[in-house]
Write an enzyme that holds these catalytic residues in place. Structure first.
Site, mmCIF file in Angstrom:
data_model
loop_
_atom_site.group_PDB
_atom_site.id
_atom_site.type_symbol
_atom_site.label_atom_id
_atom_site.label_comp_id
_atom_site.label_asym_id
_atom_site.label_seq_id
_atom_site.Cartn_x
_atom_site.Cartn_y
_atom_site.Cartn_z
ATOM 1 N N GLU A 125 -19.764 -28.266 -1.797
ATOM 2 C CA GLU A 125 -19.588 -29.447 -0.928
ATOM 3 C C GLU A 125 -18.537 -29.159 0.160
ATOM 4 O O GLU A 125 -18.581 -29.735 1.230
ATOM 5 C CB GLU A 125 -19.173 -30.674 -1.755
ATOM 6 C CG GLU A 125 -20.282 -31.233 -2.642
ATOM 7 C CD GLU A 125 -21.375 -31.974 -1.861
ATOM 8 O OE1 GLU A 125 -21.068 -32.683 -0.894
ATOM 9 O OE2 GLU A 125 -22.562 -31.825 -2.229
ATOM 10 N N ASP B 214 -30.340 -36.270 -3.922
ATOM 11 C CA ASP B 214 -29.376 -35.528 -4.744
ATOM 12 C C ASP B 214 -28.035 -36.242 -4.614
ATOM 13 O O ASP B 214 -27.876 -37.141 -3.779
ATOM 14 C CB ASP B 214 -29.259 -34.075 -4.244
ATOM 15 C CG ASP B 214 -28.255 -33.268 -5.057
ATOM 16 O OD1 ASP B 214 -28.210 -33.431 -6.288
ATOM 17 O OD2 ASP B 214 -27.485 -32.486 -4.462
ATOM 18 N N SER B 215 -27.069 -35.803 -5.403
ATOM 19 C CA SER B 215 -25.731 -36.384 -5.297
ATOM 20 C C SER B 215 -25.045 -35.985 -3.985
ATOM 21 O O SER B 215 -24.087 -36.618 -3.580
ATOM 22 C CB SER B 215 -24.873 -35.915 -6.472
ATOM 23 O OG SER B 215 -24.807 -34.504 -6.466
ATOM 24 N N HIS C 61 -27.087 -27.471 -6.226
ATOM 25 C CA HIS C 61 -26.019 -26.987 -5.347
ATOM 26 C C HIS C 61 -25.881 -25.459 -5.435
ATOM 27 O O HIS C 61 -25.418 -24.817 -4.502
ATOM 28 C CB HIS C 61 -24.667 -27.588 -5.749
ATOM 29 C CG HIS C 61 -24.420 -28.972 -5.224
ATOM 30 N ND1 HIS C 61 -25.152 -30.056 -5.626
ATOM 31 C CD2 HIS C 61 -23.509 -29.447 -4.337
ATOM 32 C CE1 HIS C 61 -24.688 -31.141 -5.012
ATOM 33 N NE2 HIS C 61 -23.690 -30.790 -4.224
ATOM 34 N N CYS D 5 -28.534 -26.382 -11.242
ATOM 35 C CA CYS D 5 -27.962 -27.409 -10.373
ATOM 36 C C CYS D 5 -28.378 -27.017 -8.961
ATOM 37 O O CYS D 5 -28.233 -25.854 -8.577
ATOM 38 C CB CYS D 5 -26.446 -27.420 -10.509
ATOM 39 S SG CYS D 5 -25.620 -28.427 -9.251
ATOM 40 N N CYS E 148 -32.014 -32.869 -8.150
ATOM 41 C CA CYS E 148 -30.713 -32.906 -8.794
ATOM 42 C C CYS E 148 -30.929 -32.574 -10.268
ATOM 43 O O CYS E 148 -31.641 -33.314 -10.974
ATOM 44 C CB CYS E 148 -30.123 -34.307 -8.641
ATOM 45 S SG CYS E 148 -28.576 -34.537 -9.526
#
Ligand code: DGL
Length: 270
Positions: free
Chosen positions: A151, A10-11, A187, A185, A73
């Site tokens: 994040e 993933d990012s 996240h 997403c 992702c």
């Protein structure tokens, strides 16, 4: 039987939603995770850049001899699905399993989708949902600011920044009466308590990382590619920028410390 690890990328931190589920479903599998923390977010970037990053992420995992790749992702899965089908090992993204779970879950035929700007622009989840159930009423909203929230670890249920942000982004989806929401997403499931609080307990949240991990487990079982080892699986985490922040939030999320297992890598060095 295949004792090589499963690769997940993933990012940044979001793909840990898939890792957590994989660790529950397949406790004897080794996992190699790559979070591209030096280049997060992906979702605000151009198609060309996202595709280049996706190719580099897959290469990093292939260099570590993985047997299967999960693009955990939503952005990569939406913008670069063809890259996943051209690899020397089987690979899956999050769109199809997530759409299938949402189409099965909705009772009133109204589904909301949230994701990064690139994911929503691609309309990938809409296409996948309508291919299964053309009668669905869909409301899609990009929520780019959720990514830096996660994040930075601003994910607690009483966070004074996250709560109004969630309320603002979900206004339309709530007004349209969706009874099912795709967290498109990876996240976003880290914000589940706040999202659920805003929408109410009757709305079903579909976690894209979780659904994709389930599909991976099913595929490995079908193809006889599960590990033959009976020892507990080992997970290793690679990041492209300093590991500290990643380790802290990862620990909250996975429920155990990962500090000793996180290593920084440079994408230009194998
Ligand atoms: N976790 C990612 C996704 O599922 C990307 C977030 C980002 O890098 O913008 O879309």
């Amino acid at each position: 039987m295949d004792n090589r690890p499963i690769g997940v990328f993933d990012s940044g931190l979001g793909g840990l939603t898939a890792v957590r589920r994989l660790q529950e479903l397949l406790p004897h599998e080794d996992i190699v995770y790559f979070g591209d923390t030096g280049r997060v977010p992906y979702g605000t970037r151009s198609r060309e850049t996202i595709r280049r990053y996706a190719g580099e992420d897959c290469r990093l995992l292939l260099d570590r001899d993985v047997k299967f790749i999960i693009a955990a992702c939503g952005t990569v899965s939406s913008v670069a699905p063809d890259i996943l089908t051209s690899l020397p090992v089987p690979a899956i993204g999050v769109v199809e399993p997530t759409a299938a779970a949402a189409a099965a879950a909705t009772r009133n035929g109204r589904v909301g989708i949230i994701g990064t700007a690139a994911t929503i622009r691609s309309a990938s989840f809409e296409r996948a949902l309508l291919a299964i159930r053309p009668d669905l009423h869909i409301t899609a909203t990009p929520c780019p600011l959720f990514v830096p929230l996660v994040e930075n670890g601003w994910i607690s249920q009483d966070d004074p920044v996250a709560i109004p942000m969630v309320r603002r982004y979900l206004t339309q989806i709530k007004a349209d009466g969706a009874d099912t929401l795709i967290l498109g997403c990876t996240h976003f499931p880290l914000l589940t308590p706040i999202i659920q609080q805003e929408l109410g307990s009757d709305v079903t949240l579909i976690d894209s990382g979780y659904e994709t991990a389930r599909l991976c487990a099913a595929r490995l079982r079908e193809t006889g590619q599960l590990s033959a080892d009976s020892r507990p699986g080992q997970s290793r985490y690679y990041v492209s920028d300093q590991p500290e922040g990643f380790s802290q939030v990862a620990e909250i999320f996975l429920g155990h410390s990962v500090e000793q297992q996180v290593e920084m890598v440079r994408l230009d060095q194998p």
